[in-house]
Design a protein around this motif. Structure first.
Motif, PDB file in Angstrom:
ATOM      1  N   GLY A  98      -1.599  -1.360 -12.203  1.00 23.31           N
ATOM      2  CA  GLY A  98      -2.331  -2.569 -11.850  1.00 23.31           C
ATOM      3  C   GLY A  98      -3.834  -2.364 -11.796  1.00 23.31           C
ATOM      4  N   THR A 112       5.448  -7.004 -11.248  1.00 26.52           N
ATOM      5  CA  THR A 112       6.031  -8.185 -10.607  1.00 26.52           C
ATOM      6  C   THR A 112       7.506  -8.313 -10.962  1.00 26.52           C
ATOM      7  N   ALA A 137      -4.993  -9.197  -2.160  1.00 27.86           N
ATOM      8  CA  ALA A 137      -3.703  -8.706  -2.646  1.00 27.86           C
ATOM      9  C   ALA A 137      -3.214  -7.575  -1.762  1.00 27.86           C
ATOM     10  N   GLU A 154      -6.782  -4.761 -13.721  1.00 31.14           N
ATOM     11  CA  GLU A 154      -7.707  -5.542 -12.906  1.00 31.14           C
ATOM     12  C   GLU A 154      -9.127  -5.030 -13.082  1.00 31.14           C
ATOM     13  N   GLY A 182      -2.834  -2.954  -7.109  1.00 31.41           N
ATOM     14  CA  GLY A 182      -3.935  -2.362  -7.875  1.00 31.41           C
ATOM     15  C   GLY A 182      -4.431  -1.051  -7.302  1.00 31.41           C
ATOM     16  N   SER A 218       1.273  -3.456  -7.888  1.00 23.34           N
ATOM     17  CA  SER A 218       0.861  -4.842  -7.887  1.00 23.34           C
ATOM     18  C   SER A 218      -0.478  -5.016  -7.164  1.00 23.34           C
ATOM     19  N   HIS A 273      -2.447 -12.945  -9.939  1.00 22.93           N
ATOM     20  CA  HIS A 273      -2.571 -11.913 -10.970  1.00 22.93           C
ATOM     21  C   HIS A 273      -2.860 -12.495 -12.342  1.00 22.93           C
ATOM     22  N   SER A 288       1.891 -14.533  -5.755  1.00 24.65           N
ATOM     23  CA  SER A 288       1.020 -13.440  -6.191  1.00 24.65           C
ATOM     24  C   SER A 288       0.849 -13.489  -7.707  1.00 24.65           C
ATOM     25  N   SER A 289       1.847 -14.057  -8.412  1.00 29.74           N
ATOM     26  CA  SER A 289       1.712 -14.187  -9.865  1.00 29.74           C
ATOM     27  C   SER A 289       0.531 -15.080 -10.219  1.00 29.74           C
ATOM     28  N   GLN A 321      -3.157  -6.054 -18.589  1.00 29.02           N
ATOM     29  CA  GLN A 321      -2.775  -6.673 -17.317  1.00 29.02           C
ATOM     30  C   GLN A 321      -1.523  -7.523 -17.477  1.00 29.02           C
ATOM     31  N   HIS A 347       1.534  -6.788 -15.152  1.00 32.28           N
ATOM     32  CA  HIS A 347       2.129  -7.813 -14.309  1.00 32.28           C
ATOM     33  C   HIS A 347       3.608  -7.949 -14.639  1.00 32.28           C
TER      34      HIS A 347
END
Lengths: 533, 503
Positions: free
Chosen positions: A397, A346, A430, A401, A391, A389, A316, A312-313, A338, A342
Motif C-alpha cells: 500500500g 482490500t 486510514a 499511495e 500504507g 491497507s 483508497h 475504506s475503498s 495502487q 487495493h
C-alpha cells in the motif's frame, strides 16, 4: 495469440459446461470451476512471459469484424496499462472460487456459472480495443454481479442489488450515447470512412475532436467510470453492495470491478480526450481528494467491520483517481500499482472478514475483542492485510499511495501542492480507522463467551491467503517487477498529453505517436473536403 | 416462369390459406387438430418461402433493384404492391410471430375451456392483413391491409366471450379503432386530394417535384400520423393499449402487441418514405416547402417518440400486474421504434427491422410465459405471484429473466442491439436529445424489468408455484430464447440484409 484467447474464453467455456452438470453434484461443480479458473491463470502466464514491456503499443492484437454495418469488431489486445489488471483478475478469481466453497451453501450450480461468466466479462473489459465490445463486456458484468448480490447476499440484498444495478446502468447508458456520438463524429466528420468504434482508429485522431464536443464526450465516459470507481459523491451504492454481497462477491467487487472504472479513466478519458482531461483534471482531483478524506472519516465511525472496509475503498480509490489526473508518469504508474494493491489488500480484508463471519455470524465490532488470543494465525494475516491497507512502508500500500501523492505533487497540470497535502491526511486517517478497529477486535479482553472457542484457520483458508500475502510483500519490497510492465505505456500516454499542452513531452525518446497537426487547422481542412449538403 | 413471379408466392400462400381455413373449419367437424395444423402449415410455408427468397442471388448484390416487379405483375397489380426487398423480412417477422403464438395458443384455450376453431381463421386473416400492409405500395392497399388486420383483432381480443375482461377489451379496442380508422381514411383522402394519386411511389415523385397542394398535404400527413399512431399505440393515442392487452386473452395480446405493432411500423415506414422524404443525395433536392414539411413532421414525430417512451415506462413502473406491466412496456417499445421513423433514413428503417425482429421474440416469449403461469379467471398475474419461480421452474424463470434483460436492453441480448442501432440512427440524423430521452426512459424501465427478476430469483413465498406444465409452448419459449441470444451474438445476420433493403 492462443494464450490470450484461452484466458478470455476458458471461463466462458467452463460456465457453459457447468450448465450441463447435475444440480446435486456440488463437489464436482466446485472443483471443476476451480480447475477452470486455475487453468485460466496458467494460460495468462503465457501472455505475461511473452509480453514485451519495452514496447508501449498493443501486443497480441487480434481483430475480427463482428457487425460490419457499424464497424464493430472483436478487437482485443494488451498493453502495459492492462497487463497487470488482467493478471490481477485471473489471480483473484481462483482465490474467490476457493473462498466460495464455504461461503456459498445453496444453489451452487447457478453460483459457479455466474462467477465464471463474471471472470470472462472482467478479462474482456480489460483487453477489448473496440468501444462497442468494451461496452458489451462492461454490461455483461452487471448481470452475474446482480444475481450474486441478490441471491446469495445477506439481509438487505435486494435493495443493494437493485441500487447497484441502476446506479451502474445510469452511467453505462451515458457512456453508450457517448460511444455512438464519438463513433459517429469521428467516422463521418474526421475520418469520413463511416461510423466506427475501432479504438485504435479513434485514438489516432482523437485530438481533432473540437473542444466543446470533446467536453461532453469526456463527461459521458467519465461519469460512468466515476460511478464504478466510485468517486465521491457517486459512491453511495458501494457500501450497500459491498456489505450485502456474499464474501466472494465483495472480494470481486473490491478487487476487480472498481478497477474497471479507473482503468476506463486511463484508457478512454485520458487517451481519447486529452484536452478535456487537462481542463477538468484539477476539478476531478479535488473530488478525489474529498473522497479520500470523506471515505476515511466515514470509515472511522462504522460499527460493522465489512462496512468499514467498504468505505475504506472509497478512500483508497480516491488515491488512484488523484494519481490518474495528475497526468504524470509517476502518478499514473502509482495509480496502476495502487489498483493492484487495493485489489490485493482490500480483497484480503474482505476474505478475512468473511472467515470471521462464517465462525461467528456477526460483523459488529462490539461483538469481538481479544480475538488474537484464540486465533493467532488469523490475527497475523489480518494484521498484514490491515497494515498493507494502511500504507505501512515495506508493504504494498505504501508504494502506491506514495507514488500517487508524489505524482500529484509534481504534476504540471494540477500545479498545486494542496492536493498532496490534503490527500496525505487520508493516510493518517486510514491508520486511525484501521488500527482502532484492529485494536477493538483483536486485542483487549476476550469476554464474550461466543468467542471463546473460535477455530483458527483451516488448510483451505491458508491456501487462500498465502498467495495474496506473497504478492503484498513482493510489491512492498521490490515493486520494480510490476512497475516495469506498465512503465513504457504510461510514459507514452503522458508524453502524448504533455505534447498537446506544452508542445513537448518529458520522455522524448518515446515519442512514437505522430500527432496530427494543430487541431483547428485540421478541422477546417476536413470541413472543406466535405461535400456541401 | 418469370423469376419475379417468385416473390408473389408468400402473398399467394397467405391469401389462399386465409380463404380456405374457414372452409376447412366447416368441414373438419369436431376435430380441432386439423385446423390447428393447417394454420401451422400456413406459417411454416410462409417462413420457408421467404427464406428461399432471401437465398436468391439478387440479395447477394446490393445494386440490383429488387423493388421492380415483372412486366406481367406490374400490369396486373397496377403497381400497387411491393414484392421482395423489406417485405420479405416483415413477412418473416409476422410469420415467426404467428408461429410462436400458435404454439402457445392451444393449451391456453384448452385451459380456459374455450377452444373454438374460429380462432385459427381469425389468426390467419389478421396475418394476411399484416402482410398486405407490408406489401402495399398504394394507399388503398395499405388501408385494406390495416383493416384486414384490425377487424380480426377486435374479435380476437374478445374471444373468450363469457369473460367480462375480454368483452371490455374488445369493445374498447373496436370503438377506438374505428375512430382511428376514420382519421386514417381522411388523411389518405387529403393526400389524394393534394397530389392526385394513391400510388405511393407516384406521390413521392410528385412531392419531390413540388407538384402538390401544401395545406392539404400537411393536414393529410398529420391525420395519417394520428391514425397510425393509434395502431402503433404511441402517445397520446396509446390509452387503449394497456387496457386491451390486459383484458384480451394473453396469447392474443402476445400476437397483437408484437406482430400488430410491427405491422403498424411498416405502415409508418412506407408512409414516411413516400410523404416526408429527406434531402438524400440519391433522391434529388427537395424544395423549400416540402423540406419544411418534412422537418416539421420529424419534429412532431420526435416529440411523440419521446413522450411515448417516457409515459410507457413511467406508467409501467406503477403496475403490480405482470400482464399490464408488459402492456405498458410495449407502449414504450413503440416509442423506441419511433426513433427509427424520426431518423427517417435507411439506418433508421433497418434499425426498426432489427428492433421488430428482436421485439417479436422477446415480447412473445414473455407473454407466453405469463400465459403459462396464469390460472383460470385471470388468477396468478400479480408480480408477487412470481416470487420464487426459479425454485420449481428454473427453465421458465431463466427464460423470463433473459427476456426481461433483453427488453431492458442489456447486452449481449438482441434487445440491446436493437436499441444500439436505433440510437445510432437518431444520433446520426442529429437527434441527440431524443437519444438522451430514450436513455432516461430505458433507465426507468430497468426498475420494473429487474423487479420481476427480483421476484423470481431473490424472493421466496410460502405457497410456492408448483411445476408448470409447459407442453407445446415449450417450443415457442425455446425458439425465443435461442433467437434472442443468437441475434445478440450475431446481429449482422439481419443487419446485412436490412441495410440492403432501403438502399
Amino acid at each position: 495469440m492462443t494464450s490470450l484467447y484461452c484466458t478470455l474464453f476458458l471461463p466462458l467455456l467452463g460456465s457453459v459446461i457447468i450448465l450441463f452438470f447435475s444440480k446435486e453434484k456440488t463437489k464436482l461443480i466446485k472443483y471443476f470451476s476451480l480447475a477452470i479458473s486455475l487453468l485460466t491463470f496458467v494460460a495468462s502466464l503465457f501472455i505475461l512471459f511473452n509480453f514485451d514491456s519495452s514496447n508501449p503499443n498493443f501486443q497480441f492484437y487480434q481483430e475480427t469484424i463482428w457487425v460490419p454495418t457499424i464497424d464493430a469488431g472483436f478487437r482485443i489486445g494488451i498493453d502495459g496499462l492492462s497487463m497487470l489488471l488482467v493478471m490481477l483478475t485471473v489471480f483473484i478469481s481462483p482465490i474467490t472460487i476457493l473462498a466460495s466453497f464455504s461461503a456459498i451453501r445453496e444453489r451452487e450450480k447457478e453460483y459457479y456459472f455466474m462467477i465464471l461468466l463474471l471472470e470472462f466479462a472482467m478479462v474482456g473489459v480489460f483487453i477489448s480495443l473496440d468501444l462497442f465490445l468494451f461496452y458489451i463486456f462492461w454490461e455483461l458484468i452487471l448481470i452475474p454481479m446482480y444475481f450474486i448480490i441478490g441471491i446469495w447476499g445477506s439481509k438487505n440484498r435486494i435493495y443493494a442489488a437493485v441500487k447497484f444495478f441502476i446506479f451502474t446502468m445510469f452511467g453505462s447508458l451515458l457512456m453508450l450515447v457517448s460511444i455512438i456520438w464519438l463513433g459517429n463524429y469521428v467516422g463521418t466528420e474526421i475520418l469520413e470512412t463511416g461510423f466506427t468504434t475501432n479504438y485504435l482508429k479513434i485514438r489516432e485522431v482523437s485530438n481533432l475532436i473540437p473542444q466543446n464536443i470533446q467536453g461532453w464526450l469526456f463527461w459521458g465516459f467519465a461519469i460512468s467510470f466515476f460511478i464504478k470507481v466510485p468517486l465521491f459523491p457517486l459512491h453511495t451504492w458501494l457500501p450497500d453492495a459491498h456489505t450485502e454481497a456474499p464474501t466472494p462477491g465483495s472480494v470481486i467487487l473490491a478487487s476487480i470491478l472498481l478497477k474497471m472504472g479507473t482503468y476506463g479513466l486511463i484508457r478512454y478519458n485520458l487517451d481519447l480526450f486529452p484536452t478535456s482531461s487537462i481542463e477538468y483534471g484539477s476539478l476531478i482531483s479535488w473530488f478525489a481528494v474529498i473522497g479520500i478524506i470523506y471515505g476515511a472519516l466515514v470509515s472511522i465511525v462504522q460499527t460493522d467491520i465489512k462496512r468499514l472496509v467498504a468505505y475504506s475503498s472509497v478512500s483508497h480509490m480516491g488515491f488512484v483517481v488523484l494519481g490518474i489526473f495528475s497526468i504524470t508518469a509517476i502518478g499514473l504508474q502509482g495509480a496502476i500499482i495502487q489498483m493492484v494493491n487495493h485489489g490485493l489488500s482490500t480483497g484480503m480484508l474482505f476474505l478475512l472478514v468473511g472467515m470471521l463471519y462464517e465462525r461467528r455470524h456477526t460483523r459488529e465490532i462490539s461483538e469481538y475483542g481479544g480475538i488474537a488470543r484464540v486465533m493467532p494465525v488469523f490475527s497475523t494475516f489480518f494484521g498484514i492485510a490491515m497494515f498493507a491497507s494502511a500504507g505501512l512502508p515495506g508493504l504494498n500500500g505504501f508504494v502506491g499511495e506514495f507514488m500517487t501523492l508524489l505524482g500529484a505533487f509534481t504534476s504540471p497540470f494540477l500545479n498545486s501542492w494542496a492536493y498532496t497535502i490534503v490527500g496525505a491526511f487520508g493516510v493518517i486517517f486510514a491508520a486511525v480507522y484501521l488500527l482502532w478497529m484492529f485494536q477493538r477486535v483483536f486485542f483487549g479482553t476476550n469476554d464474550n463467551p461466543a468467542n471463546f472457542n473460535l477455530k483458527d484457520l483451516s488448510k483451505r483458508e491458508w491456501t487462500i491467503l498465502v498467495p495474496i500475502v506473497v504478492f503484498i510483500l513482493w510489491i512492498g519490497v521490490y515493486p520494480k517487477t510490476f512497475l516495469h510492465i506498465s512503465e513504457n505505456s504510461t510514459r507514452t500516454l503522458v508524453n502524448k498529453i504533455e505534447t498537446i499542452k506544452f508542445g513537448h513531452g518529458s520522455f522524448p525518446q518515446l515519442q512514437t505517436v505522430e500527432l496530427p497537426k494543430s487541431p483547428s487547422n485540421a478541422i477546417q481542412q476536413s470541413n472543406q473536403n466535405k461535400p456541401v449538403k | 416462369m418469370d423469376t419475379q413471379l417468385l416473390y408473389f408466392i408468400p402473398l399467394l400462400i397467405a391469401s389462399l390459406f386465409a380463404l380456405f381455413t374457414p372452409i376447412i373449419d366447416v368441414f373438419s367437424g369436431s376435430n380441432k387438430k386439423i385446423i390447428f395444423y393447417t394454420t401451422l402449415l400456413n406459417f411454416i410455408l410462409i417462413i420457408v418461402a421467404n427464406l428461399f427468397l432471401l437465398s436468391q442471388p439478387e440479395f447477394a448484390t446490393p445494386l440490383v433493384n429488387i423493388n421492380q416487379t415483372g412486366d406481367f405483375l406490374s400490369e396486373f397489380l397496377k403497381n400497387s404492391i411491393v414484392l421482395s426487398s423489406y417485405t420479405i423480412f416483415f413477412d418473416l417477422i409476422f410469420a415467426v410471430a404467428g408461429l410462436l403464438t400458435l404454439f402457445g395458443v392451444r393449451q391456453y384455450l384448452i385451459r380456459e375451456n374455450y377452444e373454438h376453431k374460429e380462432f385459427y381463421s381469425l389468426l390467419s386473416f389478421s396475418f394476411l392483413g399484416m402482410m398486405l400492409i407490408a406489401h402495399s405500395n398504394s394507399l388503398v392497399i395499405l388501408f385494406l391491409g390495416i383493416e384486414t388486420m384490425s377487424i380480426p383483432f377486435y374479435v380476437l381480443s374478445g374471444f373468450i366471450r363469457n369473460k367480462t375482461s375480454n368483452i371490455e377489451a374488445s369493445l374498447k379496442y373496436f370503438l377506438l379503432g374505428a375512430f382511428a380508422t376514420g382519421f386514417l381514411v381522411y388523411g389518405m383522402a387529403m393526400i389524394y386530394g393534394s397530389t392526385g394519386s394513391l400510388d405511393l411511389s407516384l406521390i413521392h415523385t410528385k412531392i419531390m417535384n413540388n407538384q402538390f397542394n401544401t395545406i392539404y398535404l400537411a393536414i393529410g400527413i398529420g391525420l395519417l400520423i394520428v391514425g397510425l399512431s393509434f395502431k402503433a399505440s404511441t402517445f397520446p393515442f396509446h390509452q387503449w393499449a394497456p387496457d386491451v392487452y390486459t383484458g384480451a386473452p394473453t396469447v392474443v395480446s402476445a400476437f397483437m402487441s408484437t406482430a400488430g405493432k410491427s405491422a403498424a411500423f411498416v405502415a409508418f415506414i412506407i408512409i414516411a418514405k413516400a410523404v416526408i422524404p429527406m434531402n438524400l443525395s440519391s433522391a434529388g433536392q427537395l424544395t423549400h416547402t416540402s423540406n419544411f414539411i418534412t422537418q416539421y413532421f420529424r419534429e412532431i414525430l420526435a416529440v411523440i417518440a419521446a413522450f411515448t417512451m417516457l409515459v410507457g415506462n413511467i406508467t409501467a413502473l406503477m403496475q403490480t400486474n405482470v400482464k399490464r406491466m408488459l402492456a405498458f412496456s410495449s407502449v414504450a417499445h413503440a416509442g423506441y421504434m419511433m426513433m427509427g421513423i424520426v431518423a427517417n433514413n435507411s439506418d433508421g428503417w433497418s434499425g426498426i427491422i432489427f428492433y421488430a425482429s428482436a421485439y417479436v421474440l422477446m415480447q412473445i416469449g414473455a407473454f407466453i410465459i405469463v400465459s403459462l403461469i396464469e390460472k383460470e379467471n385471470d388468477q396468478q398475474l400479480e408480480l408477487s405471484d412470481y416470487n420464487g419461480l426459479s425454485k420449481n421452474n428454473p427453465f421458465l424463470a431463466a427464460s423470463m429473466a433473459i427476456f426481461m434483460l433483453s427488453l431492458a436492453g442489456i447486452p449481449p441480448f438482441a434487445g440491446f442491439f436493437g436499441k444500439y442501432f436505433l440510437f445510432y440512427a437518431a444520433i446520426e440524423s442529429g437527434y441527440l436529445w431524443l437519444t438522451i430521452v430514450a436513455v432516461i426512459a430505458t433507465l426507468i424501465s430497468l426498475y420494473f424489468y429487474i423487479g420481476l427478476i427480483v421476484n423470481m430469483y431473490f424472493k421466496t413465498q410460502s405457497g410456492e408455484i408448483e411445476k408448470v406444465h409447459i407442453g407445446l409452448a415449450n417450443i415457442s419459449v425455446i425458439i425465443s430464447v435461442i433467437g434472442v441470444i443468437f441475434l445478440g451474438l450475431f446481429p449482422n445476420t439481419i443487419m446485412n440484409f436490412a441495410i440492403l433493403f432501403f438502399k
